[in-house]
Design an enzyme around this catalytic site. Structure first.
Site, short mmCIF file in Angstrom:
data_model
loop_
_atom_site.label_atom_id
_atom_site.label_comp_id
_atom_site.label_asym_id
_atom_site.label_seq_id
_atom_site.Cartn_x
_atom_site.Cartn_y
_atom_site.Cartn_z
N THR A 1 -1.74 5.68 2.19
CA THR A 1 -3.00 4.94 2.08
C THR A 1 -3.13 4.05 3.31
O THR A 1 -2.21 3.29 3.62
CB THR A 1 -3.04 4.07 0.81
OG1 THR A 1 -2.89 4.91 -0.35
CG2 THR A 1 -4.35 3.31 0.71
N LEU B 1 0.86 -1.17 0.00
CA LEU B 1 0.00 0.00 0.00
C LEU B 1 0.90 1.23 0.00
O LEU B 1 2.00 1.19 0.55
CB LEU B 1 -0.89 0.04 1.25
CG LEU B 1 -2.01 -1.00 1.41
CD1 LEU B 1 -2.69 -0.83 2.76
CD2 LEU B 1 -3.02 -0.90 0.28
N ASP B 2 0.45 2.30 -0.61
CA ASP B 2 1.21 3.55 -0.55
C ASP B 2 1.36 3.99 0.90
O ASP B 2 0.52 3.68 1.75
CB ASP B 2 0.50 4.66 -1.32
CG ASP B 2 0.50 4.43 -2.83
OD1 ASP B 2 1.30 3.59 -3.30
OD2 ASP B 2 -0.30 5.09 -3.52
N ARG B 3 2.40 4.74 1.17
CA ARG B 3 2.66 5.24 2.53
C ARG B 3 1.42 5.95 3.11
O ARG B 3 1.08 5.76 4.27
CB ARG B 3 3.83 6.22 2.49
CG ARG B 3 4.17 6.84 3.85
CD ARG B 3 5.08 8.05 3.68
NE ARG B 3 6.36 7.68 3.12
CZ ARG B 3 7.44 7.38 3.84
NH1 ARG B 3 7.38 7.42 5.16
NH2 ARG B 3 8.56 7.08 3.25
#
Length: 336
Positions: A151, A147-149
């Site tokens: 998100t 997951l993106d930082r």
């Protein structure tokens, strides 16, 4: 290690029919879950990995039957017993506080906003390091997706190499049904649909961004996203459910920007109008739900409560979590 020993350890493996179209880096991570993305990138960029005799980028796609030259794979890092105590007691408690679900094969975490999944040059506190809270060696859980930082939401881990391989395989074969919640600017019309728009990465390092591209453009990757309106605050903002059918970097953020409804609180893909509406809000994107086959059989369904950052957005626009269906995409299929 001698040159002769190195040659003995070089292998040639062939891409299975079911793996046609898979990215090189994901193909490697499915077989050796302990490898980091950085390790795979280094082997590819240095020419140690070759496909049908030619160099290939980490994000390059493989075709069924292709011959992959596999260099010697480093062993998993096995730390001395008790070395995971390098984590402070507070870090161990924090890691375990994130658990949404845990059994003998799977751990599901509710990753908070702002916590990176893997480390980098300037990132020392990240999920991968916190996994030492469960032990080292075979006891250490393995990441199977990202997951993106910024998100928040459901992040799955595999306990042991076999469980990790099966979970990673489900993501690689796009068998995992992922549902994200997002708050976006405006009211999309139509209020439900699918976005089929290839994306290409441009820029370097922290300045990388995904932009729309023609499918024939070098480096362009096909990307598909379904969206459905859950609720809206007049014409100002909407609460959407998003389902990525592909797993491109920043796919949801880039796709929503492309259709004129950037996700609120997004400094990279937003515009002046969305920045003004966002105010102090952080990225309003949350991995709400994952459904996929459990490694031991049956279905695994995990939902994550929204983060404090996402709750701030809900409160600001007057949204109520109870308005959402469990799976707003029931029956929705990929366009191709």
């Amino acid at each position: 290690m001698t040159d002769e020993a190195t040659k003995r350890e070089v292998k040639t493996l062939y891409v299975a029919e079911a793996e046609d179209g898979i990215r090189l880096d994901r193909w490697f991570r499915r077989r050796w879950p302990h490898l980091s993305n950085i390790q795979v990138q280094k082997m590819a960029r240095s020419g140690q990995i070759r496909v049908d005799g030619a160099r290939i980028k980490p994000e390059g796609r493989l075709t069924a039957g292709a011959a992959v030259r596999v260099p010697p794979i480093p062993d998993p890092v096995v730390r001395a017993p008790g070395e995971h105590q390098a984590l402070s007691p507070a870090d161990v408690a924090f890691a375990r506080s994130l658990v949404l679900y845990e059994d003998d094969l799977v751990i599901a975490l509710n990753k908070p906003w702002g916590l990176a999944v893997q480390g980098g040059t300037k990132t020392t506190r990240h999920v991968d390091r916190l996994l030492s809270a469960w032990g080292e060696g075979m006891e250490r859980p393995r990441l199977v997706h990202r997951l993106d930082r910024d998100t928040s939401g459901v992040l799955l881990l595999g306990k042991g190499p076999e469980a990790a391989k099966r979970l990673a395989g489900a993501f690689a074969r796009r068998q995992a049904k992922k549902t994200y919640w997002a708050l976006v600017i405006g009211l999309p019309k139509p209020t439900a649909g699918q976005i089929d728009l290839a994306l290409k990465k441009t820029g370097i390092n922290d300045y990388e961004i995904m932009r729309p591209a023609d499918t024939k453009e070098n480096g362009a990757e096909p990307a598909e996203t379904a969206y459905a309106l859950i609720s809206h605050a007049g014409q100002r903002a909407s609460w959407l459910a998003l389902r990525p059918f592909t797993g491109r970097t920043h796919q949801l953020r880039a796709h929503m920007k492309a259709i004129g409804h950037p996700i609120l609180g997004d400094p990279k893909y937003g515009d002046e109008t969305s920045a003004e509406l966002s105010g102090p809000l952080k990225l309003q994107l949350h991995a709400r739900r994952i459904e996929l086959d459990h490694p031991s059989g049956g279905k695994l369904i995990v939902e994550a409560p929204i983060s404090p950052e996402m709750r701030a957005g809900f409160q600001h626009f007057g949204f109520d979590e109870g308005e959402a269906e469990a799976d707003p995409f029931a029956g929705v299929r990929r366009m191709r």
